[in-house]
Design a protein around this motif. Structure first.
Motif, PDB file in Angstrom:
ATOM      1  N   GLU A  53     132.943   1.074 -26.143  1.00  0.00           N
ATOM      2  CA  GLU A  53     133.757   2.171 -27.009  1.00  0.00           C
ATOM      3  C   GLU A  53     134.623   1.703 -28.059  1.00  0.00           C
ATOM      4  OE1 GLU A  53     135.564   4.769 -24.268  1.00  0.00           O
ATOM      5  OE2 GLU A  53     133.732   5.521 -23.297  1.00  0.00           O
ATOM      6  N   GLY A  54     134.738   2.409 -28.931  1.00  0.00           N
ATOM      7  CA  GLY A  54     135.945   2.241 -30.069  1.00  0.00           C
ATOM      8  C   GLY A  54     135.345   0.910 -31.047  1.00  0.00           C
ATOM      9  N   PRO A  55     135.984   0.559 -31.853  1.00  0.00           N
ATOM     10  CA  PRO A  55     135.684  -0.112 -32.940  1.00  0.00           C
ATOM     11  C   PRO A  55     135.494  -1.599 -32.071  1.00  0.00           C
ATOM     12  CG  PRO A  55     138.238   0.133 -33.297  1.00  0.00           C
ATOM     13  CD  PRO A  55     137.544   1.228 -31.917  1.00  0.00           C
ATOM     14  N   VAL A  56     134.535  -2.625 -32.746  1.00  0.00           N
ATOM     15  CA  VAL A  56     134.363  -3.795 -32.204  1.00  0.00           C
ATOM     16  C   VAL A  56     133.309  -4.410 -33.372  1.00  0.00           C
ATOM     17  CG1 VAL A  56     132.200  -3.071 -30.973  1.00  0.00           C
ATOM     18  CG2 VAL A  56     133.632  -5.129 -30.401  1.00  0.00           C
ATOM     19  N   LEU A  57     133.671  -5.689 -33.639  1.00  0.00           N
ATOM     20  CA  LEU A  57     132.842  -6.618 -34.334  1.00  0.00           C
ATOM     21  C   LEU A  57     132.129  -7.432 -33.232  1.00  0.00           C
ATOM     22  CD1 LEU A  57     135.136  -8.001 -37.222  1.00  0.00           C
ATOM     23  CD2 LEU A  57     132.915  -6.481 -37.477  1.00  0.00           C
TER      24      LEU A  57
END
Length: 230
Positions: A57-61
């Motif tokens: 979940e959420g922003p990730v690279l």
């Protein structure tokens, strides 16, 4: 062969019955995602090591080395969420791909704008809470070895402080090398590393080498990943 087929059908059954995926994937993405899983396991004996390290979940690279055109679809099939990809705008010129690729979360990048348009696109994707695949090296390797990281990924990290999950793919260069080599059904493996979190303290000392320093940290984490013996 029978054992591999049983594993394949089990994988397909899991994909078809995991309705949590359909909550996040549009039908086009889910279809290609499922087909990628089938092809990767049937023809390339594809394995994913330490999938539990992915951030759901959420922003990730997702930061991975770049060996082949196989890298994006195989990285996507290793995840249990949809991810975004950057691609040359020219790839979307045809009617079919111009219609399909945006449905697969492909973000066109204007080559005339250089790296700037790609970095801006990544920042928008992350700030919207999404997951994106990046290649810190910038281009596919010629000989299969790791290349130095470019500062672009470090710039995105500095602007978003998005967590990074390092990934390393093995075997893609042997399967489909850069330069038009012959396709080989070579085993492929993706190893997923420990999550890397960044804070404001990591942006100090500020200077001309900041972005390169952050990129090198990610690339070093990728380089440390190895295929564990079975």
């Amino acid at each position: 062969m029978i054992g591999r087929f049983k594993k394949l059908t089990h994988s397909l059954a899991q994909s078809l019955t995991d309705f949590s995926l359909t909550d996040f994937m549009n039908p086009y993405y889910w279809t290609v995602y499922t087909l990628s899983k089938l092809v990767s396991r049937l023809f390339f004996r594809f394995r994913v090591l330490h999938q539990e390290r992915l951030i759901q979940e959420g922003p990730v690279l997702l930061a991975m080395n770049h060996q082949s055109y196989f890298d994006p679809p195989f990285a996507g099939s290793a995840c249990n969420r949809d991810i975004y990809y950057l691609a040359r705008k020219s790839l979307l010129k045809g009617k079919f791909f111009g219609w399909l690729l945006p449905k697969l979360n492909v973000i066109p990048v204007d080559q005339e704008g250089g790296d700037r348009s790609a970095l801006k696109a990544l920042i928008r994707i992350l700030r919207a809470g999404n997951c994106a695949l990046v290649f810190p090296e910038g281009s596919r390797t010629i000989d299969g070895s790791l290349q130095p990281a470019l500062p672009g990924v470090g710039f995105v990290i500095a602007k978003t402080l998005a967590p990074v999950v390092p990934m390393r793919i093995f075997g893609a260069h042997e399967a489909l090398p850069r330069g038009g080599g012959k396709l080989r059904f070579h085993p492929l493996t993706i190893v997923i590393g420990e999550q890397i979190y960044f804070s404001e303290a990591d942006l100090q000392p500020a200077g001309k080498d900041l972005y390169q320093r952050l990129s090198d940290r990610v690339m070093n984490a990728i380089g440390a990943l190895e295929v564990e013996p079975k």
